[in-house]
Design an enzyme around this catalytic site. Structure first.
Site, mmCIF file in Angstrom:
data_model
loop_
_atom_site.group_PDB
_atom_site.id
_atom_site.type_symbol
_atom_site.label_atom_id
_atom_site.label_comp_id
_atom_site.label_asym_id
_atom_site.label_seq_id
_atom_site.Cartn_x
_atom_site.Cartn_y
_atom_site.Cartn_z
ATOM 1 N N GLN A 131 28.542 -2.499 -20.464
ATOM 2 C CA GLN A 131 29.838 -1.781 -20.979
ATOM 3 C C GLN A 131 29.772 -2.874 -21.831
ATOM 4 O OE1 GLN A 131 29.450 0.804 -19.614
ATOM 5 N NE2 GLN A 131 31.435 1.704 -20.083
ATOM 6 N N ILE A 132 29.780 -3.783 -22.232
ATOM 7 C CA ILE A 132 30.689 -4.925 -23.627
ATOM 8 C C ILE A 132 30.309 -4.722 -24.845
ATOM 9 C CG2 ILE A 132 30.830 -6.859 -23.939
ATOM 10 C CD1 ILE A 132 31.352 -8.008 -21.086
ATOM 11 N N GLY A 192 29.388 -1.059 -25.747
ATOM 12 C CA GLY A 192 29.299 0.310 -26.383
ATOM 13 C C GLY A 192 28.132 1.143 -26.591
ATOM 14 N N GLU A 215 9.766 -7.855 -4.090
ATOM 15 C CA GLU A 215 9.339 -9.634 -2.846
ATOM 16 C C GLU A 215 10.344 -9.040 -2.619
ATOM 17 O OE1 GLU A 215 7.167 -12.471 -5.027
ATOM 18 O OE2 GLU A 215 8.088 -11.941 -2.996
ATOM 19 N N GLU A 224 1.091 -1.461 -0.076
ATOM 20 C CA GLU A 224 -0.229 0.041 -0.258
ATOM 21 C C GLU A 224 0.256 0.633 0.000
ATOM 22 O OE1 GLU A 224 -2.472 -0.201 3.205
ATOM 23 O OE2 GLU A 224 -3.577 -2.057 2.674
#
Lengths: 377, 380
Positions: free
Chosen positions: B336-337, B339, B363, B127
């Protein structure tokens, strides 16, 4: 961090404008992706679009620290507007100022500095990202013209820009020493803009492809001498890095300010969540990293203004500030809990926006290469 | 310790992986952009038994053991984290709640329909004033003869806009706080019960999240799930499967991001060689793979404990905490890899980056998980 009274006043002025004019439109900008021409016009009137050149060329005559502060304050409310300002100044105007002849400077800089025209920098290509010298765009001298063929990708201000500085290979046999830079204006035959990119963040910043199909550029559009392109763009990026660091710092500061306010108001277990050590620790870490990033960026700005070598410092500033940007925006979302994940609250946009700072103008991996090289020279 | 899957678990995993690859992956970007997973997808999943995975066959379920269920969930999360959480809520929060606490009549009335996908389930605890402090509910239910009169607001309800049946927690005795919470089944269309507009989120956009409002809403007494004022017990007993389910989601997201990165790093050439040749990239991949494996093992360990009927509160909490942190680290490196391309929506890692972020929040936030774990460690 202590800065002069003048700089504090300047910061206050930009912040006031940013909070009044830019912040209320930031969410809509992110959702529609419509380029904020009206905001850009107002920034031009304030002199924010001519911060890297002196008054004699129509610039606002401020120092690098002021420019840094301007980018920071704009980014604090809107990363998209921040990167537009930074790319225009550091990548669009600055190379013309540094490497242009008097005629080129007088022709192009005043309109850029006033914001009448927006500037853009075409370096990156599909095969030339971190390997920026892997330029495949060619410029072949044909009488009084260079004929340009090729493509540039991920270019900020591509569709809205009118003055472009681009790199092209004039002599492949020389490798990276065969790259040259050119000034190119919108509307030249053969020069078109590709589709706008659909990005994670900075959605109010225009990013697109430049396409050159037998574009004939007068020889006079060469910037400096043939073969100087690599050196020129490396120097341009050194300055640009400070501005991207400032952008990341601004975004992070904005996220932190919002998170701090929320934490003071939000109550759970019968008390404000700032009562809990976990939240206090987050805020302490965020604030500490912001301070450290700020010091690095301001220090690099000062070195640049003193005319001292600042390659290592600007790389460190950009590297560190962008990573701080990620950490701070991430924690800001965490402090907001479920609300942090909703677009009704700005922090999720901040996190999407700041991620680019670890990639554009030299990835964090490239920054580490540059720093290591400086350490080992 | 036997680290091998059973034949059934392996088959369930392969079937889910196939479905994910062929039916989900091609559409996942569209689900994200349209912020919707169309009903046909749920119908197809129902036909394959995925909407009653944990239910016994007598109610039309597939009767999978919990470990098999988790295997399937990990595979669904790979192309589409949004779908995984929709299924997790439907299967392990709604179906399981009714299976464990429902009367025979309630079970017969709702479970077969849920298993067939005729009804989608949603679960509503949170809530505006009650997030991490889940026991402080303000939605009230006052018994008036043959019905409860319900008033209040619930937030962040997954499946809110597509559900027909809602498992709702409310306060039947506010003075007793968590000991005054009850659980009630609410059907869509009940007078006085309205569903808010779809929330706009950073990620898992295909997952439909809504606010619910109750304004003098009359719910029949028969819809009480479990005993009055014993609702918190229902919530607590579902926590583990919810947490392990999110753990599986995290492992799936991370695995997908890792596989894309591995592939890209072999193909992308810069400085004359594939970027996987550079130590920085190679080491990133090594760290990603190691962490994903560790997260997976924690999730499987918790799933195995639950599968074999053993207590697993701390293990479930650890699995969720660690896997969510790993998922976020991995998706960051994945972008990041890639780019600049990692920042573009054509590349799935962009979506994985946004999707992963929620896993440290729902959760039970990572902070809540740390509270659970530290309390358990410090118990006598």
């Amino acid at each position: 961090m202590k800065i002069s009274k003048e700089h504090e006043e300047f910061r206050a002025k930009v912040r006031e404008f940013a909070e009044r004019e830019i912040e209320p439109k930031a969410r809509e900008l992110d959702e529609t992706g419509q380029f904020p021409f009206d905001t850009v016009k107002k920034l031009g009137e304030m002199g924010i679009l001519g911060m890297v050149v002196p008054k004699e060329y129509g610039g606002s005559g401020h120092d690098t620290l002021s420019y840094t502060i301007a980018v920071e304050e704009v980014s604090r409310v809107c990363g998209s507007t921040g990167i537009t300002v930074a790319a225009h100044n550091s990548l669009g105007i600055y190379p013309i100022y540094l490497f242009g002849n008097e005629e080129q400077k007088r022709k192009h800089i005043p309109d850029l500095a006033s914001g009448k025209k927006l500037g853009s920098f075409g370096l990156t290509e599909p095969d030339a990202g971190s390997d920026a010298a892997g330029t495949k765009t060619t410029a072949v001298l044909d009488g009084a013209h260079y004929v340009i063929n090729g493509t540039k990708t991920f270019i900020t201000n591509a569709s809205v820009g009118e003055t472009f500085v681009i790199t092209a290979m004039t002599d492949r046999s020389k490798g990276y020493k065969g790259i040259s830079s050119f000034i190119l204006e919108k509307g030249v035959k053969g020069f078109s803009i590709g589709k706008k990119e659909n990005k994670m963040g900075l959605r109010g910043s225009d990013t697109a492809t430049l396409v050159f199909e037998d574009v004939r550029l007068p020889k006079e559009n060469l910037l400096g001498k043939e073969g100087e392109g690599f050196k020129q763009f490396m120097i341009t990026l050194d300055g640009g890095r400070i501005s991207i660091g400032a952008m990341a710092l601004g975004i992070a500061q904005g996220a932190y300010d919002k998170a701090l306010n929320y934490a003071k108001e939000r109550e759970q277990f019968g008390q404000p969540i700032t009562s809990f050590q976990a939240i206090q620790w987050k805020l302490a870490d965020m604030a500490t990293q912001l301070e450290a990033a700020r010091h690095l960026i301001y220090h690099a700005s000062e070195l640049k203004d003193k005319g001292e070598r600042f390659i290592k410092e600007s790389a460190m500033a950009k590297l560190y500030a962008s990573e701080v940007g990620r950490f701070v925006t991430y924690q800001a979302i965490q402090i907001f809990g479920g609300y942090g994940y909703l677009s009704d609250y700005p922090v999720e946009r901040y996190m999407r926006d700041v991620k680019l700072c670890e990639i554009g103008e030299g990835t964090s991996e490239i920054q580490r290469l540059i720093i290591a090289r400086e350490l080992l020279r | 310790m036997d680290f091998e899957f059973t034949e059934e678990q392996r088959m369930v995993k392969e079937a889910a992986a196939d479905f994910s690859k062929n039916s989900l992956m091609p559409k996942a970007q569209e689900f994200d952009e349209k912020e919707e997973i169309p009903p046909e997808v749920y119908k197809e999943l129902a036909g394959l038994g995925y909407l009653g995975m944990l239910l016994p066959e007598e109610y039309g379920g597939s009767n999978l053991d919990f470990m098999s269920y988790i295997c399937a969930m990990e595979e669904f999360a790979k192309p589409c984290a949004a779908l995984e959480i929709a299924l997790s809520v439907h299967n392990s929060l709604v179906c399981d709640a009714i299976l464990m606490f429902g009367t025979e009549e309630q079970k017969k009335k709702y479970l077969p329909a849920l298993a067939r996908g005729e009804k989608i389930g949603a679960y509503s605890l949170t809530e505006p004033g009650s997030g991490t402090d889940a026991g402080s509910l303000r939605t009230t239910a006052v018994l008036q003869g043959d019905h409860y009169l319900v008033n209040g607001t619930k937030t962040f309800v997954t499946n809110g806009g597509i559900a027909d049946l809602f498992v709702v927690f409310l306060s039947t005795n506010p003075e007793l706080k968590s000991k005054g919470i009850s659980c009630i089944l609410v059907e869509k269309g009940t007078e006085g019960f309205s569903i808010g507009a779809k929330e706009k989120k950073m990620g898992i956009k295909g997952s439909d999240t809504r606010e619910l409002s109750f304004a003098d809403c009359k719910i029949p007494k028969e819809n009480l799930l479990g005993e009055e004022n014993k609702g918190f017990k229902v919530a607590l007993s579902l926590l583990n499967s919810g947490r392990i389910g999110v753990g599986a989601q995290c492992v799936g997201i991370a695995q997908a991001a890792f596989e894309e990165s591995l592939k890209y790093s072999k193909e992308r050439v810069q400085f004359g060689q594939p970027i996987c040749n550079f130590q920085a990239i190679g080491f990133k991949l090594a760290d990603m793979a190691t962490e994903i494996d560790a997260a997976r093992l924690l999730v499987y360990r918790a799933a195995h404990l639950k599968s074999t009927g053993k207590k697993c509160n701390t293990e479930a909490s650890m699995a969720k905490l660690f896997a969510s942190e790993v998922a976020n680290r991995v998706v960051n490196e994945a972008v990041q890899i890639h780019g600049g391309y990692g920042y573009m929506k054509e590349y799935p890692v962009e979506r994985y980056f946004r999707d992963a972020r929620v896993t440290e929040i729902y959760e039970g936030t990572s902070e809540a998980q740390r509270m659970v774990i530290s309390r358990d460690l410090l118990k006598d």
